[in-house]
Design a protein around this motif. Structure first.
Motif, PDB file in Angstrom:
ATOM      1  N   SER A 109     -16.334   8.891  -7.782  1.00 49.98           N
ATOM      2  CA  SER A 109     -16.206   9.791  -8.923  1.00 49.98           C
ATOM      3  C   SER A 109     -14.884  10.539  -8.920  1.00 49.98           C
ATOM      4  O   SER A 109     -14.602  11.308  -9.845  1.00 49.98           O
ATOM      5  N   THR A 110     -14.063  10.302  -7.887  1.00 45.96           N
ATOM      6  CA  THR A 110     -12.757  10.971  -7.778  1.00 45.96           C
ATOM      7  C   THR A 110     -11.608  10.004  -8.089  1.00 45.96           C
ATOM      8  O   THR A 110     -10.835  10.209  -9.022  1.00 45.96           O
ATOM      9  N   LEU A 111     -11.484   8.949  -7.281  1.00 42.05           N
ATOM     10  CA  LEU A 111     -10.466   7.915  -7.503  1.00 42.05           C
ATOM     11  C   LEU A 111     -10.942   6.630  -6.846  1.00 42.05           C
ATOM     12  O   LEU A 111     -10.993   6.531  -5.623  1.00 42.05           O
ATOM     13  N   LEU A 112     -11.292   5.669  -7.658  1.00 41.22           N
ATOM     14  CA  LEU A 112     -11.837   4.406  -7.164  1.00 41.22           C
ATOM     15  C   LEU A 112     -10.736   3.419  -6.817  1.00 41.22           C
ATOM     16  O   LEU A 112     -10.752   2.785  -5.763  1.00 41.22           O
ATOM     17  N   HIS A 113      -9.753   3.292  -7.705  1.00 39.62           N
ATOM     18  CA  HIS A 113      -8.703   2.300  -7.542  1.00 39.62           C
ATOM     19  C   HIS A 113      -7.434   2.792  -8.220  1.00 39.62           C
ATOM     20  O   HIS A 113      -7.481   3.357  -9.310  1.00 39.62           O
ATOM     21  N   SER A 114      -6.302   2.562  -7.564  1.00 43.56           N
ATOM     22  CA  SER A 114      -5.028   2.947  -8.186  1.00 43.56           C
ATOM     23  C   SER A 114      -3.970   1.869  -8.039  1.00 43.56           C
ATOM     24  O   SER A 114      -2.897   1.974  -8.623  1.00 43.56           O
ATOM     25  N   SER A 115      -4.247   0.836  -7.229  1.00 43.00           N
ATOM     26  CA  SER A 115      -3.349  -0.278  -6.896  1.00 43.00           C
ATOM     27  C   SER A 115      -2.295   0.175  -5.883  1.00 43.00           C
ATOM     28  O   SER A 115      -2.055   1.371  -5.677  1.00 43.00           O
ATOM     29  N   ASN A 116      -1.622  -0.810  -5.317  1.00 41.85           N
ATOM     30  CA  ASN A 116      -0.578  -0.514  -4.333  1.00 41.85           C
ATOM     31  C   ASN A 116       0.788  -0.253  -4.962  1.00 41.85           C
ATOM     32  O   ASN A 116       1.790  -0.174  -4.261  1.00 41.85           O
ATOM     33  N   VAL A 117       0.806  -0.100  -6.277  1.00 43.59           N
ATOM     34  CA  VAL A 117       2.022   0.377  -6.939  1.00 43.59           C
ATOM     35  C   VAL A 117       2.303   1.822  -6.516  1.00 43.59           C
ATOM     36  O   VAL A 117       3.451   2.268  -6.501  1.00 43.59           O
ATOM     37  N   TYR A 118       1.228   2.533  -6.137  1.00 38.01           N
ATOM     38  CA  TYR A 118       1.348   3.944  -5.761  1.00 38.01           C
ATOM     39  C   TYR A 118       0.728   4.185  -4.387  1.00 38.01           C
ATOM     40  O   TYR A 118      -0.134   3.439  -3.941  1.00 38.01           O
ATOM     41  N   HIS A 119       1.161   5.251  -3.746  1.00 37.47           N
ATOM     42  CA  HIS A 119       0.492   5.710  -2.532  1.00 37.47           C
ATOM     43  C   HIS A 119      -0.887   6.244  -2.890  1.00 37.47           C
ATOM     44  O   HIS A 119      -1.109   6.762  -3.989  1.00 37.47           O
ATOM     45  N   ASN A 120      -1.841   6.124  -1.947  1.00 39.04           N
ATOM     46  CA  ASN A 120      -3.069   6.898  -2.077  1.00 39.04           C
ATOM     47  C   ASN A 120      -3.333   7.603  -0.752  1.00 39.04           C
ATOM     48  O   ASN A 120      -2.848   7.196   0.302  1.00 39.04           O
ATOM     49  N   GLN A 121      -4.094   8.633  -0.811  1.00 41.39           N
ATOM     50  CA  GLN A 121      -4.290   9.513   0.348  1.00 41.39           C
ATOM     51  C   GLN A 121      -4.942   8.802   1.534  1.00 41.39           C
ATOM     52  O   GLN A 121      -4.527   8.974   2.682  1.00 41.39           O
ATOM     53  N   TRP A 122      -5.950   7.978   1.250  1.00 39.38           N
ATOM     54  CA  TRP A 122      -6.800   7.509   2.335  1.00 39.38           C
ATOM     55  C   TRP A 122      -6.249   6.311   3.087  1.00 39.38           C
ATOM     56  O   TRP A 122      -6.570   6.111   4.268  1.00 39.38           O
ATOM     57  N   ALA A 123      -5.406   5.500   2.468  1.00 37.21           N
ATOM     58  CA  ALA A 123      -4.834   4.356   3.185  1.00 37.21           C
ATOM     59  C   ALA A 123      -3.972   4.834   4.350  1.00 37.21           C
ATOM     60  O   ALA A 123      -4.051   4.299   5.466  1.00 37.21           O
ATOM     61  N   GLY A 124      -3.158   5.857   4.102  1.00 36.25           N
ATOM     62  CA  GLY A 124      -2.313   6.392   5.184  1.00 36.25           C
ATOM     63  C   GLY A 124      -3.131   7.024   6.289  1.00 36.25           C
ATOM     64  O   GLY A 124      -2.816   6.887   7.487  1.00 36.25           O
TER      65      GLY A 124
END
Length: 483
Positions: A109-124
């Motif tokens: 309900s917050t952020l499901l997918h944004s693609s690897n075009v951008y950074h996301n918090q949890w991958a790092g």
């Protein structure tokens, strides 16, 4: 007070029963029948109708799973099964974990997918956890407890969606490293795809091992040497050599100057729960160093605490360690995710655009992975898991005493264990799986001659007692030919 007083007595009773010189016969009767006459019409009709729309690549028993909780899973008839498959070594925390479900809902309900075009918090965050926990528990060149902050070496992480994709990524990295090393040795410069002479690169060979399993995509399938899996889809990737696990004497000719990658499971899962020994892994590491090949450890099934430490190789000396680790199965407890952890001196050849994925490393997958990995790495959890593993091994060790003409000594380590069959190895493993399932226990076959035991990592002794009692009862039926 009364409840507390009852516990020691029950413990003594269990101990006395399991010290018996006879195998259990408590589960000889069928409780979960699968004969056509016993399958309810609504279940048979559902399977028949929906199978029309599914590619028929799986041979499934006539039941439909509905829901699960902890170590148990239920079918649509509300029959309860003790799950010692963990979704093929995936559900490290069991079924329907409440904390995981809460996090999944919050993140979706917050952020499901944004693609690897951008950074996301949890991958790092998850990537950092994978590296720092490897430093803590050992692996990829770090000794256990090193918590190496010296910068002597580091590691990079790539996220994918499955174990197969993780292995594909690792093989691609190794191919690029091989070309860079070949060009540097031959011409003293970096490999350049625009240079015609670099198209003649000779360092492209890949080595795998008999009974290994690395996936079903074309690249991963090319290093999965089982003819049953490979033949219908040939020709596969060329220049792949197949060795024999633990055959040190063959390594000099098997791994040579034209080899760019060697891929091996420290403990084979699908292939029969066969472990690579320390001498072999050391010799393999040495030979890869001599010829400049990238050593990949596929820990998709045996890694992430299934052996009692983070990596199956992590407690070995560093001269047995790989350049690359691939993982997937338990990392998000059933939500699709795969990952590759790569030593910095290997990862440095990968630049922007050299590899990628649409869904890999999504905020949802990585947040779930971060939560699961954090729980698996907690000291009390690891301690409990090792205690359960020791207990399970002690109970399984008696099978070869009870049934010496049917099964041999248990193979494997931690909670990845195999029961090898001596008598009728082609038929009896599948027979045991079927008999156990019809008595409410889920097991897996492994290779040609074994039954695989891979329960959730939070399995308890009471679960183990029930499971092994079922196994003993079923082996008793096989011994009598009464099935």
């Amino acid at each position: 007070m009364l409840r507390q007083a009852a516990r020691p007595a029950r413990g003594i009773a269990l101990l006395a029963r399991h010290a018996s010189t006879q195998p259990s016969t408590r589960y000889t009767a069928v409780t979960h029948p699968e004969d056509a006459a016993d399958v309810p019409a609504e279940v048979a009709d559902f399977i028949h109708q929906k199978s029309k729309y599914l590619l028929p690549v799986y041979a499934r028993p006539p039941l439909v799973m509905s829901h699960g909780k902890g170590m148990h899973i239920y079918d649509t008839q509300e029959r309860k099964y003790l799950d010692f498959t963990a979704g093929i070594a995936v559900n490290a925390l069991g079924h329907s974990d409440e904390e995981l479900a809460k996090i999944m809902s919050e993140q979706a309900s917050t952020l499901l997918h944004s693609s690897n075009v951008y950074h996301n918090q949890w991958a790092g965050i998850l990537a950092e956890q994978l590296v720092t926990l490897t430093q803590k528990y050992g692996g990829l060149g770090w000794t256990p407890g090193s918590n190496d902050q010296s910068g002597s070496h580091s590691a990079r992480v790539f996220f994918a969606n499955s174990g197969t994709e993780a292995n594909e990524g690792a093989l691609k990295v190794a191919r690029k490293v091989g070309k860079e090393r070949w060009a540097k040795k031959r011409f003293g410069r970096l490999w350049d795809m625009k240079n015609p002479e670099d198209a003649l690169c000779e360092k492209t060979g890949i080595v795998c091992f008999d009974q290994g399993f690395h996936g079903r995509s074309m690249g991963a399938l090319s290093v999965t040497s089982n003819p049953k899996y490979q033949k219908p889809f040939g020709p596969l990737i060329p220049d792949v050599a197949v060795g024999k696990l633990n055959d040190v004497s063959a390594l000099e000719s098997l791994v040579h100057d034209g080899t760019c990658a060697v891929i091996v499971e420290p403990i084979q899962g699908e292939g029969g729960v066969n472990a690579a020994n320390e001498e072999f892994l050391r010799a393999l590491r040495k030979r890869c160093n001599e010829v400049g090949a990238v050593l990949i450890f596929d820990e998709i099934q045996c890694g992430l605490f299934r052996t009692g430490s983070m990596w199956a190789h992590g407690t070995l000396p560093t001269d047995c360690h790989p350049d690359v680790i691939t993982m997937a199965k338990p990392l998000a407890n059933g939500f699709p995710i795969g990952a590759v952890v790569i030593r910095e001196n290997v990862a440095e050849v990968m630049t922007a655009g050299s590899h990628g994925t649409t869904f890999g490393g999504s905020p949802l997958a990585c947040r779930l992975g971060s939560h699961v990995l954090g729980r698996l790495a907690e000291t009390p959890f690891v301690k409990q898991m090792n205690e359960s593993a020791t207990y399970l091994q002690s109970r399984l060790a008696r099978l070869s005493d009870f049934f010496p003409t049917i099964v041999g000594p248990t193979r494997g380590r931690g909670l990845i264990l195999g029961i090898p069959f001596i008598k009728d190895p082609d038929g009896h493993p599948a027979q045991l799986v079927s008999l156990a399932r019809q008595r409410g226990l889920l097991l897996l076959t492994a290779g040609k001659d074994a039954v695989r035991i891979v329960p959730s990592l939070n399995v308890q002794k009471t679960d183990i007692d029930e499971a092994v009692d079922v196994i003993e009862s079923c082996l008793g039926l096989i011994a009598k030919g009464d099935f």
